[in-house]
Design an enzyme around this catalytic site. Structure first.
Site, PDB file in Angstrom:
ATOM      1  N   SER A 148       0.811  -1.220   0.000  1.00 29.86           N
ATOM      2  CA  SER A 148       0.000   0.000   0.000  1.00 29.86           C
ATOM      3  C   SER A 148       0.846   1.273   0.000  1.00 29.86           C
ATOM      4  O   SER A 148       0.382   2.331  -0.433  1.00 29.86           O
ATOM      5  CB  SER A 148      -0.945   0.007   1.203  1.00 29.86           C
ATOM      6  OG  SER A 148      -0.235  -0.187   2.412  1.00 29.86           O
ATOM      7  N   ASP A 391      -3.062   6.010  11.823  1.00 31.52           N
ATOM      8  CA  ASP A 391      -2.179   5.538  10.748  1.00 31.52           C
ATOM      9  C   ASP A 391      -0.933   6.411  10.744  1.00 31.52           C
ATOM     10  O   ASP A 391      -0.970   7.558  10.282  1.00 31.52           O
ATOM     11  CB  ASP A 391      -2.907   5.610   9.400  1.00 31.52           C
ATOM     12  CG  ASP A 391      -2.044   5.100   8.235  1.00 31.52           C
ATOM     13  OD1 ASP A 391      -0.862   4.790   8.464  1.00 31.52           O
ATOM     14  OD2 ASP A 391      -2.559   5.033   7.110  1.00 31.52           O
ATOM     15  N   HIS A 394       1.442   5.284   6.565  1.00 29.72           N
ATOM     16  CA  HIS A 394       1.201   5.833   5.232  1.00 29.72           C
ATOM     17  C   HIS A 394       1.371   7.359   5.254  1.00 29.72           C
ATOM     18  O   HIS A 394       1.644   7.944   6.308  1.00 29.72           O
ATOM     19  CB  HIS A 394      -0.202   5.457   4.750  1.00 29.72           C
ATOM     20  CG  HIS A 394      -0.395   3.986   4.578  1.00 29.72           C
ATOM     21  ND1 HIS A 394      -0.810   3.163   5.605  1.00 29.72           N
ATOM     22  CD2 HIS A 394      -0.212   3.184   3.503  1.00 29.72           C
ATOM     23  CE1 HIS A 394      -0.879   1.911   5.177  1.00 29.72           C
ATOM     24  NE2 HIS A 394      -0.512   1.892   3.904  1.00 29.72           N
TER      25      HIS A 394
END
Length: 422
Positions: A148, A391, A394
């Site tokens: 990702s 998160d 990312h």
């Protein structure tokens, strides 16, 4: 320093018959013209020399040549500096941004994290030029392979290019392992191949809090390697999926595990699995008989959980980059980085013997270590989703991840220059 003509009488006395006493004004005029001509000649040649033409691309490693300083400039050694103009695009730009990285959509209150630029120590990293990128890619193809975070970079590139021209998505399944976009005006194909570990892997157990996975370290993931033989450029990366419980297999047999907490199974560290996955992937490319592309390894980027691990209340609430002098990459992340770089260097040496295949380093680890402010944190989903885990791995889009593609553009220019040195 300006050249100064000799003022001695030897300049004007070789031809005494031309220098009568009453001709001093004429002599002064001649000397003035000579001095002016010399000055203009010197200034023209100095100002049009390479020293005064700013930055040019030089095909040496990850460096560009800052010719005004007569030094090689490493693109990836530098610091973040304020840039009040902000990003190239916004979350309103017609492009593809995963909601989980769409920080502004879900109400991130601060915007200062968007107002920094990467500044190499000895030169400037040029702003991303979408037209220049597409011109370089005319008639070519580029694929991202990885997890990702690889998709994170891909979507950054899609948005940067969307400021120039629209693409046509060839494959439409958003969760497919393979997706593709085509820029008809430039005959340029852009693709993404989803692969957690680059090698074959599968769930070992389901319906558990953190799925344990089987990873076959000597078997490359066929879902991508069978598709990339004709690509001109590959951007390969993988990282975070190696940090969870893994069962390691080689030659079809279980050889050990990482964080599996099972008796009678050899404990192997994460670095072993990481090393073998990249080794297997690079060897697979070396063995592709028709592959002539250039492979870039985009290096590992650390997460920035503070005050605990991701599942133990860790947070990433900073709003500014970390000052360079305070940067400290943990020994753990540093070894992950050196592990993958060592495998790239080995592939680079082998590639020279096999069809002259090229392997390059897109070195983003240190620059991203300085950006704890660039993560989605709790702004990758609606507040109503009631997701408690932030998160911190990312990167927001737009955000510091866009710098990866600015650096990529300069490296592609280096490669083009090495093929055509004119």
């Amino acid at each position: 320093m300006m050249m100064k003509p000799n003022s001695s009488s030897s300049i004007i006395t070789p031809f005494p018959s031309l220098c009568p006493e009453n001709s001093k004004p004429l002599i002064f005029l001649v000397l003035s013209s000579l001095l002016l001509s010399t000055t203009v000649f010197y200034f023209y040649n100095f100002s049009s020399s390479p020293w005064q033409r700013g930055i040019r691309i030089n095909n040496v490693g990850n460096s560009i040549s800052n010719t005004s300083l007569k030094t090689q400039c490493n693109l990836f050694s530098g610091d973040w500096i304020p840039y009040p103009k902000g990003p190239f695009y916004t979350n309103a730009t017609v492009c593809e941004i995963d909601d989980r990285q769409n920080c502004m959509k879900f109400g991130r209150p601060d915007t200062d994290f968007l107002k920094w630029r990467w500044k190499p120590d000895d030169c400037d990293l040029p702003l991303f030029d979408g037209t220049e990128f597409l011109q370089l890619m005319r008639g070519k193809s580029l694929a991202f392979v990885g997890d990702s975070l690889s998709r994170n970079q891909l979507q950054s590139l899609l948005c940067l290019l969307a400021t120039v021209v629209d693409s046509v998505q060839v494959s439409h399944a958003p969760f497919s392992k393979a997706r593709m976009w085509f820029y008809a005006e430039y005959n340029f194909t852009l693709a993404f191949y989803w692969s957690f570990h680059l090698v074959r892997s599968e769930d070992a157990e389901v319906n558990v809090n953190l799925t344990r996975m089987n990873v076959y370290l000597d078997e490359v993931d066929e879902s991508w390697v069978t598709q990339v033989e004709n690509f001109d450029f590959l951007i390969i990366s993988s990282g975070q999926w190696f940090l969870r419980p893994l069962m390691y297999y080689e030659k079809g047999k279980l050889i050990g595990c990482y964080l599996c907490k099972k008796e009678n199974i050899t404990d192997l560290d994460v670095f072993y699995g990481y090393k073998m996955a990249f080794r297997t992937s690079f060897r697979a490319l070396l063995n592709l008989k028709k592959f002539k592309g250039i492979t870039f390894l985009r290096t590992f980027t650390p997460s920035h959980y503070e005050n605990g691990y991701w599942n133990e209340g860790g947070t990433c609430n900073r709003t500014r980059p970390t000052p360079k002098h305070e940067m400290k990459l943990s020994d753990y992340f540093s070894e992950l980085h050196s592990t993958q770089v060592a495998e790239l260097r080995a592939a680079e040496m082998e590639g020279k013997k096999i069809r002259g295949l090229k392997f390059r380093l897109l070195e983003v680890t240190k620059m991203m270590t300085l950006r704890p402010d660039g993560h989605p944190s709790h702004y990758g989903h609606p507040a109503s989703a009631n997701i408690r885990t932030p998160d911190c791995a990312h990167w927001c889009l737009p955000g510091p991840v866009d710098t990866w593609n600015e650096a990529l553009l300069q490296m592609l220019k280096m490669e083009a220059k090495s093929r055509d040195p004119r």
